[in-house]
Design a protein around this motif. Sequence first.
Motif, PDB file in Angstrom:
ATOM      1  N   HIS A  89     -15.867  -4.204   3.560  1.00 56.63           N
ATOM      2  CA  HIS A  89     -16.735  -5.365   3.280  1.00 56.63           C
ATOM      3  C   HIS A  89     -17.836  -5.018   2.273  1.00 56.63           C
ATOM      4  N   SER A 107     -19.083  -5.733  -1.153  1.00 60.52           N
ATOM      5  CA  SER A 107     -18.847  -6.833  -2.096  1.00 60.52           C
ATOM      6  C   SER A 107     -19.068  -6.432  -3.548  1.00 60.52           C
ATOM      7  N   HIS A 156     -13.156  -3.383  -0.433  1.00 66.71           N
ATOM      8  CA  HIS A 156     -13.584  -4.782  -0.304  1.00 66.71           C
ATOM      9  C   HIS A 156     -13.222  -5.349   1.068  1.00 66.71           C
ATOM     10  N   HIS A 157     -11.961  -5.258   1.433  1.00 64.33           N
ATOM     11  CA  HIS A 157     -11.442  -5.990   2.593  1.00 64.33           C
ATOM     12  C   HIS A 157     -11.739  -5.311   3.927  1.00 64.33           C
ATOM     13  N   ILE A 158     -11.699  -3.995   3.964  1.00 64.20           N
ATOM     14  CA  ILE A 158     -11.953  -3.289   5.217  1.00 64.20           C
ATOM     15  C   ILE A 158     -13.422  -2.887   5.326  1.00 64.20           C
ATOM     16  N   GLU A 201      -9.335  -2.455  -3.371  1.00 59.78           N
ATOM     17  CA  GLU A 201      -9.032  -3.575  -2.473  1.00 59.78           C
ATOM     18  C   GLU A 201      -9.447  -3.262  -1.044  1.00 59.78           C
ATOM     19  N   GLN A 202      -9.197  -2.045  -0.585  1.00 62.40           N
ATOM     20  CA  GLN A 202      -9.520  -1.718   0.801  1.00 62.40           C
ATOM     21  C   GLN A 202     -11.019  -1.541   1.009  1.00 62.40           C
ATOM     22  N   HIS A 238       0.812  -1.211   0.000  1.00 63.05           N
ATOM     23  CA  HIS A 238       0.000   0.000   0.000  1.00 63.05           C
ATOM     24  C   HIS A 238       0.847   1.262   0.000  1.00 63.05           C
TER      25      HIS A 238
END
Length: 441
Positions: free
Chosen positions: A98, A100, A94-96, A91-92, A6
């Motif tokens: 959530h 979708s 999605h991952h942090i 990406e963040q 990052h």
Amino acid sequence: MERLSHEGRGVARDEQGKTCFIEGALSGEWVIATTQKTRKRYNEASVTEVVSASQDRVAPVCEHFGRCGGCRLQHLDHHAEVLFKQSRVQEQLHHIGHLSHLPEPDAALCEAPEGYRRKVRLGVKWRRDGRLILGFRAAQSAQLVDIEQCPIMESRLNVLLPSLRRLLETLESRHIGHLELIAGDHSVALSMRWLRDRKRLPARDQQRWIAWGEDHNVAVWLQDDQGFIPLSSSEDQSLQYDVTISSHTVDAAHQDESQVVSLSFGPEDFLQVNAGINQRMIRQALDWLSLSADDTVLDLFCGFGNFTLPLAHVAGRVIGVEGIVVQVERARANAANLTTLKGEVTFMAADLNQPVNWGKLGLEDGVDCVLLDPPRAGAEVQVQQVTQLNPRQILYISCDAATLARDAGLLAAQGYSLVRWGIMDMFPRTAHVETMALFQR
């Protein structure tokens, strides 16, 4: 290299599978690297030789690249840099956050990657042998890298460095922490951080600063623990920039007209450092929100009115809230100087790191839109509270992808959907990224 981290370092694994972050490496490359730090879960290293280079590798434009900590991505093609930043935000989210199902991002807002920075802080230090060091911090260090020129600085600031260096070498007192150079549209200022009481600034040094400012048409300020005071004798010490709002944004019935919003600011105020991106960012915000004279807008973390006053040219009512009192006062003065406002505009001071009683501030009936432009820590408290005002849309301007993703997740839990987003390359050649995200319900 498997990918970029990052913060823009190459990521690889050693024979034992341990992660290694490699400064100066790009995704897909084979490099020889020297380990700098060994930690329990990962190692840190720097490139000593590129064995197989990425097609995105370019020659850095700055001679200080690799030593100065300011621009870590000068070896990466600018188009590839923008794609890297875009994928990182995605990406963040999605991952942090959530989230979708993300909409496709809007085209990134980009300008020339050099000569853009209109506010810079230069460290000042004298070595034991008396040599002056004027420059920026080294990568991952408190040490200073001495510089003569910086390719990302505005040219009006770069040309001041040689004379500024000569001035510093003549001073009697060396109790200076740093210098800030700041460019408005029509003027330039310098702020000198004095590490003693202002009364202890030698009179001859003060005269030298004043003379330098007059010679170079620069307003000179002294900053100490008590605040900022002007050293220059000029009556007008203000800095200013214009924001031009396109005609279709202001009024569809007047296609031949545009409005110019002039904003004054001081050396102590937060300033978006990339003038071109700031201009386009404001226009994009107005375009995405598509406001009318019937709308009420709440602008949180409003500063001296960077978004608030352009918004007040299209919305019926705009309330700007800021935690720093001096910026609230500046915003009110900016509003008073404008004769083109279409709506009512109000500014107030409040600690936005704490819950706010919006009913006591006259917003018991709610608002149509909220604009958030928080610092890197994000707007967690306000995101959890501001939905009580039942806005139909929330526009979030973020300078940190991780806190944007966290707050996006909080908004999603309250029924808001991310309907539009895109990055703004406010800081080319660095890993920092600005993002605009529109939420609706």
